[in-house]
Design an enzyme around this catalytic site. Structure first.
Site, PDB file in Angstrom:
ATOM      1  N   GLU A   1       3.156  -7.987   8.918  1.00  0.00           N
ATOM      2  CA  GLU A   1       3.095  -9.286   8.254  1.00  0.00           C
ATOM      3  C   GLU A   1       4.477  -9.729   7.771  1.00  0.00           C
ATOM      4  O   GLU A   1       4.795 -10.908   7.808  1.00  0.00           O
ATOM      5  CB  GLU A   1       2.120  -9.156   7.058  1.00  0.00           C
ATOM      6  CG  GLU A   1       1.547 -10.454   6.563  1.00  0.00           C
ATOM      7  CD  GLU A   1       0.639 -11.159   7.565  1.00  0.00           C
ATOM      8  OE1 GLU A   1       0.152 -10.495   8.495  1.00  0.00           O
ATOM      9  OE2 GLU A   1       0.460 -12.378   7.413  1.00  0.00           O
ATOM     10  N   ASP A   2       5.282  -8.787   7.344  1.00  0.00           N
ATOM     11  CA  ASP A   2       6.514  -9.161   6.654  1.00  0.00           C
ATOM     12  C   ASP A   2       7.812  -8.771   7.362  1.00  0.00           C
ATOM     13  O   ASP A   2       8.861  -8.727   6.739  1.00  0.00           O
ATOM     14  CB  ASP A   2       6.519  -8.542   5.246  1.00  0.00           C
ATOM     15  CG  ASP A   2       5.482  -9.204   4.354  1.00  0.00           C
ATOM     16  OD1 ASP A   2       5.234 -10.404   4.573  1.00  0.00           O
ATOM     17  OD2 ASP A   2       4.926  -8.536   3.486  1.00  0.00           O
TER      18      ASP A   2
END
Ligand code: MN
Length: 566
Positions: free
Chosen positions: A68-69
């Protein structure tokens, strides 16, 4: 044991590699609170370690925000850490896309979807650990986000934890959400109990030695005896049933006694009743009749010195572990005593590829086979024939396997179904008979006054869609005497750069020209980002079509336009 201790004792382990990897990836990233992002993933993994989950879960907990990051993909994690870790991280990432926005009818579907999407309960457990950390640090977020996340926690995640038997977690999540959801009530309650807690605790402390002595005299092995203050959130719920009178709540603080064996639970009950007279009707034997989520314990309320009521909870260590950690306790991995080494219990499921989480759940469920509510709460997840799709707003739509965008449209609203002309799934156009799968995000394009097509009956799966289509066809047949043959058609051809909302804009423009869309197909044009939209329309009026094309050409990202007459 802490995560840091765990990786120190096992310098080449999977969790150590995951720790180092996560550290690298999240270096420099900060959360809104200003604390390093890395703290969040270590905190998440710490809960998993506390629940004694396997090392794969702990590694996945450390890595759960990597995809996600950062620019790393699931495939990268797969290469680096293997299929199982990648599978778990992928599952957690997918769950992250689900959002609850407070619609009552969503609650149950969303809980079901979380379990169905997870496929492996460890995914849910990682998500719960992630949520726990986020709730503990919710203060740093802006108020509207606090509310949304607190509501989602209280309505979805805490009940999910409760159903998995993780009572302590469920209670903690509810307590963390409570002040954000009911700030005034929370302040009031704190005022109410502030002094009472102290007085109660001092009172119980005076009695404790007497209880302990009596149990020892009867040769009952006590593993632990302590007090447990009732959580604010559950106290508040109880107060709503007791005219908000705190003095009517007898288990504000209760004694909790953990003994070594099942017979000793009942022996201890007898001793306590000899010591203090029981309050009639207040003995609850959750050992003989466990609560639906599997909770076992004996509860009794007695008249203590000065005629004050005291609640006792008596259970074995095993019952205690299970009450605290539920399904996680079942699958817990043991830490070898003394050495602190982290050893997998061979009976655990992680190594048994042939045993899916479904079987695990089933065997767990069998233990409580006579509890209807418990079975109700779990059996939905065994539905292999259901899929769960999402609207672009994140609403869950629950459908039978094999459903199409038309079924989806009718499930949302019969008018959406009737007027459906096209669909995008995960941002790509698909034909209306496309077979949907779980977690697809489905966007329906509609055109006002459009009628369903008889051909839809060949592919729709839900009786809801079928009934509506038939009803509309019947009524238009009676209006026209006969089912009209399709009028002569034209085909618009648009070369476009696809973008969200484009089809909707196009269909709206066509509608405004009083032309009906009959079908939409799209094809990528090779070696470019361009797409060719073919839109069948019910007019052969050239003047009308030319005007329409001019308007369409003015739509953003429409590059070329033309039409064909059939
Ligand atoms: Mn996270």
């Amino acid at each position: 044991m802490t995560i840091e201790e765990l990786i120190k004792t096992q310098p080449h382990s999977l969790s150590r590699r995951a720790y180092d990897f996560a550290f690298k990836v999240h270096r420099g990233q900060k959360r809104l609170s200003g604390e390093p992002y890395f703290n969040h993933v270590v905190g998440t993994a710490q809960s998993l370690l506390d629940w004694r989950l396997d090392e794969v879960s702990i590694a996945a907990g450390l890595l759960h925000d990597v995809v996600e990051d950062s620019d790393y993909t699931i495939e990268d994690l797969q290469k680096e850490f293997g299929d199982e870790v990648a599978f778990l991280v992928d599952g957690v990432t997918k769950l992250g896309r689900l959002k609850y926005r407070g619609a009552e009818r969503q609650v149950e579907s969303l809980r079901k979807m979380i379990l169905a999407l997870s496929q492996d309960l460890r995914v849910v457990l990682i998500k719960l650990a992630d949520r726990l950390y986020n709730m503990r640090t919710l203060d740093a977020l802006p108020p509207h986000k606090q509310k949304r996340i607190a509501l989602e926690t209280s309505e979805i995640y805490a009940p999910l934890a409760y159903r998995l038997g993780m009572q302590r977690l469920s209670g903690e999540l509810q307590d963390l959400a409570f002040p954000y959801l009911y700030p005034q009530e929370h302040t009031w309650l704190r005022e109410q109990v502030k002094n009472r807690y102290h007085i109660r605790e001092a009172y119980l402390r005076r009695i404790a030695p007497k209880v302990e002595e009596a149990l020892k005299e009867a040769s009952i092995d006590i593993l632990n005896i302590d007090f447990r203050a009732k959580r604010y959130s559950s106290l508040y719920k109880k107060l709503l049933r007791y005219e908000m009178d705190v003095d009517k709540i007898h288990d504000l603080i209760a004694f909790r006694i953990v003994v070594t064996s099942l017979p000793d639970c009942y022996n201890a009950l007898g001793i306590i009743h000899q010591l203090f007279p029981p309050v009639p009707g207040r003995i609850k034997d959750y050992i003989a009749l466990p609560k639906p989520n599997g909770y076992q314990s004996i509860h009794t309320t007695v008249f203590g010195p000065e005629q004050r009521a005291i609640e006792f909870q008596i259970r074995t260590q095993e019952m205690h572990d299970e009450a605290e950690n539920g399904i996680a306790a079942h699958w817990a991995y043991e830490q070898t005593k003394g050495t602190g080494a982290y050893v997998k219990r061979t009976s655990s499921f992680a190594d048994m590829n042939d045993i899916t989480w479904v079987h695990q759940l089933r065997s767990w469920q069998e233990k409580f086979a006579d509890s209807e509510e418990f079975i109700e709460s779990l059996k939905v997840d065994f539905f292999k024939d259901r899929i769960f799709c999402l609207t672009p707003q994140g609403e869950v739509v629950d459908l039978p396997l094999g459903s199409t965008p038309v079924d989806f449209a009718y499930q949302i609203h019969s008018e959406i179904g009737n007027q459906c002309v096209g669909a995008r799934v995960n941002q790509k156009f698909v034909p209306l008979d496309y077979e949907l799968s779980s977690s697809d995000v489905v966007e329906i394009a509609i055109q006002k006054n459009k009628k369903p097509s008889v051909s839809w009956l060949n592919f729709v799966k839900t009786s809801n869609a079928r009934d509506h289509i038939r009803a509309v066809l019947r009524s238009s047949r009676s209006q026209n005497g006969l089912l009209r043959q399709a009028a002569r058609e034209s085909e618009l051809r648009l070369t476009v750069y696809d973008r969200p909302g484009l089809l909707r804009d196009i269909v709206e423009t066509i509608s405004r020209s009083h032309v009906n869309v009959l079908s939409v197909t799209t094809n990528p044009i090779s070696k470019s980002r361009l797409q060719l939209f073919k839109i069948k329309c019910n007019t052969v009026n050239k003047e009308k079509l030319q005007k329409l094309l001019l308007k369409l050409k003015g739509t953003k990202e429409v590059k070329e336009t033309s039409y064909l007459l059939s």
